[in-house]
Design an enzyme around this catalytic site. Sequence first.
Site, PDB file in Angstrom:
ATOM      1  N   HIS A  87      45.773  71.420  30.482  1.00 15.36           N
ATOM      2  CA  HIS A  87      46.831  71.147  29.519  1.00 15.36           C
ATOM      3  C   HIS A  87      46.844  69.667  29.113  1.00 15.36           C
ATOM      4  O   HIS A  87      46.554  68.816  29.929  1.00 15.36           O
ATOM      5  CB  HIS A  87      48.149  71.491  30.233  1.00 15.36           C
ATOM      6  CG  HIS A  87      49.298  71.746  29.334  1.00 15.36           C
ATOM      7  ND1 HIS A  87      50.575  71.865  29.814  1.00 15.36           N
ATOM      8  CD2 HIS A  87      49.379  71.913  28.011  1.00 15.36           C
ATOM      9  CE1 HIS A  87      51.379  72.094  28.815  1.00 15.36           C
ATOM     10  NE2 HIS A  87      50.690  72.134  27.714  1.00 15.36           N
TER      11      HIS A  87
ATOM     12  N   ARG B  16      54.875  83.278  33.176  1.00 15.69           N
ATOM     13  CA  ARG B  16      54.373  81.924  32.942  1.00 15.69           C
ATOM     14  C   ARG B  16      54.053  81.237  34.257  1.00 15.69           C
ATOM     15  O   ARG B  16      54.827  81.320  35.206  1.00 15.69           O
ATOM     16  CB  ARG B  16      55.389  81.101  32.165  1.00 15.69           C
ATOM     17  CG  ARG B  16      54.870  79.716  31.806  1.00 15.69           C
ATOM     18  CD  ARG B  16      55.837  78.966  30.941  1.00 15.69           C
ATOM     19  NE  ARG B  16      55.790  79.413  29.557  1.00 15.69           N
ATOM     20  CZ  ARG B  16      55.112  78.778  28.595  1.00 15.69           C
ATOM     21  NH1 ARG B  16      54.430  77.687  28.860  1.00 15.69           N
ATOM     22  NH2 ARG B  16      55.124  79.231  27.370  1.00 15.69           N
TER      23      ARG B  16
END
Lengths: 432, 245
Positions: B189, B127
Amino acid sequence: MSDPRTALTVAVAKLARIASRLRGGGSAFPGFVARRITPDINRRLAGSLPYGVLFVMGSNGKSTTTNMLTSVLRAHGLRVFTNNSGANMPQGIASSLIGAASLGGRVDADIAVLEVDEGYGAVLARELQPKGSLILNLVVDQIYRFHEPDRVADMFRAIIAEVGGPLVLNADDAFVRGFGEEAAGRDDLSISWFGASEVAYAAAPHGLVAARDFAAEGSGRALGSRPEVGVEVLAQRGAEATLRIGADEASVRLPSRGLHYAVDAAAAIELARAALGDGFRADAAKRGIDEVAPVYGRGEVIPHANGDIEILMNKNLASLQLNMDFLEAAPESVLIAYDESSYDPSWLYSADFSKLERVEAVAGPKASFMALRLGYLGIPVGLVEPDIGKALDHVLATPRPTSGTRTFFLDHDQMMAARRHLGYRDLEAGSA
Amino acid sequence: MSLTILELFAQHLNVNGDTGNGFVLRTRLGWAGIDAEVVTYDLGEELPSDAPDLVTLGHGPVSAQRAIATDLARIAPTLRAWAADGVPFLAVNGGYQMLGSELRLEDGGVLPGAGLVDLRVELGAKRHVGKSYVVDSPLGRLVGVENQGATVHLGAGVPPLGTIVLGSGNRIGRAEGVHQGNVIGTYLHGPVLAVNPLLADHLAGLAAERAGLHYSRTAEHERVDLLALETRRTLLQGTGLGPDA
C-alpha cells in the site's frame, strides 16, 4: 431534582476513580464502571444541564473549536462544562461528566460543550440528545481505522440522523456541504453555515486539505449554490483574522497561526449564535475568541531556558500540511516525531515539506519513515532516534535558535512523551 | 532526453501518499543521471500522444473507482497498447483492482477494468489491515502495509507478483499481486517504491533500458536505501522476519 440512581452511580464511579488513580489506571475507568451500572448515565447527567449539550465534531480541529466555543459561551456569562481533549468517546465523556458532578448527581454548569469522536457520535447523540451540533470538516484521516473517507461520511450521516435543533456546517467542505443538502428537508433541524471567503482561501497554500466527495462528483449530483454563511472568515494573517458575524465585523486573535484556526473560530461563533439566539452578542464572541489559549500541543509554546518550544500536533496529512503552511519562516531546530499509533505513515508522501530547510532530529517508533521521506527530499536530518527523550536532549543541546523558538511537530503520543520528558507531570491539565 | 512517468488519475487515486511512487522513480532516475518528469492524467483529459516510459496508478476509495471507471474504459485501448509494447506499469491497491476485466462491488454492481491483464476482482472480503505485509517475489522480499478487502482471481497462467509470507494478498492460495510482462499490480500500500528500492530499481531499470539508457545506482541511492532498510525493519518488528528472504 435529585435522582437516587444517578446519585448512587456517581458515588460508585467516583470511588472507582480514586481506586483507579491509586493503581495508576486509565481516566476512562470511572465512566466504564458508571455505564455498567447505569447504561444511560450520560443522558441522566446531561439532563441536569439547563441549556443541555452541544456537540463539536469533525476530522480536525475539534479540541480547538471546543475550547473556542466554551470561551465564547463563558464570555456570555454561562457556566460551561467541557470534556478534556482526548476524552471524546462514551466512557471518557461519562468519566468527565462524573468528575464534574456533585454527589447528588448534578453537573454544576449551565451548558456542556463536548468534543465527540465521529466513530462514536451516533451512540453519544442517542445518549446525550444534544441541543446543537457542528461539523468542521472531513479530511482523509486514519485510513487504517476508517479505510475510506466515505465511511467517515456515513458516520457523520448517522450522527446527523440522531440530532435535532441547530446543526452548524462548513459551507466550503465538499462532504460537509453535502450533509447539509441531504438534510435540507428535515424540519426538526435548523441548518446554518460557516465558512471562509475566496480571498481567505486564496492566501492558503494548500487550502484546508479537505477530502473530495467522489461519489457526489461522479453521480453528477452537483452541489447547489453556496449557502448563505452566518459567520465567515473574511481574511486571515498569521494568528489574526477578520470575521463577519452576521452583519457585524470583528477582528480576532487566534490561539495559533492559520486559516484552519480562523475557520474553527467561525464555526464556534456560528454555533453560539444558533444556540443562544437573542442572547448572542458579537462583542462577547470576539472577547471569547481573543481569550482562548492554545490547546495543549496545538500551537502551544512551552518556555524553556535554551529557546522556547512551539508544539504543532499532527495526526494526518491535513493537520501536518496546515501547520507547515502557516509557519512564518523556515522553522528552526525542528524535531519531528511519530508514534506506533500513526500506523501507516504513507501519507507523508502527499505532504509538501518545502518549508523545511533542516530537521534536527526525527524520533518515535516510526522515525525511519520520516527520515526516509526527508532523505528523498534531500532535507538534512541531524539525528534519527526512536527514543523521544534522547532526541529531545539532542535538540535542546543545540545552540539557541536565532528566532528564539524551536519547532516540534509531534503526534499525540509523542507529544505526551515529550511533555513528560520535559517535566510536565499534570498531563490532563490542559495548556501550560 | 527525458523520461516521462505518467500518473493516472492522480487526483482520484492518491488517498494514501500514492503519488510518492512517481516521485521516487523520478528521484532515483535523477540520481542515476537520467532526467525524468512526472506528468499527471486526470478524469476526462487526453492521454499524452507519445507513450510514456512508466505508468503508475495509486489507491483510492470505491467512490473514486466508480468515478473513474467510465473514463478508464475510454482510455483503456491506449493503455493496453502501451502495456503490449512493454511500457512498465505499477498499480497499487485500488489501482491494482482496476487492471483486469472487472471489479465487482459489494452492492453487486460491476465496474469495467482496464483489461491490461487477465484478472477479475470481487470487493467484499473481510477487510484486512496489517502493518506488516510481507511478500517474497522473484525480485526479493517486499515489505509494506496492507489495507484491503477484496478477492483477486488471476486468470490461468497469470503470474502473481509473489507469495505471501504475512498478510492476505489476493486471497486465492498464497498469491499476492500480479506481474505479467512489465505490468505489476500489488497490495503493498502507498509508496511501496520508497520502502522497497529493489522494486523501484527494477521499474526504473526497465524504463531506462527501453529508452536505450543505462540506469545504475549511486551513492545517493545507497544513502537513502539504508533509511529504507530501517523502515522495512520497523515494519517487520515483532514478526520474527528479516528484511531478506
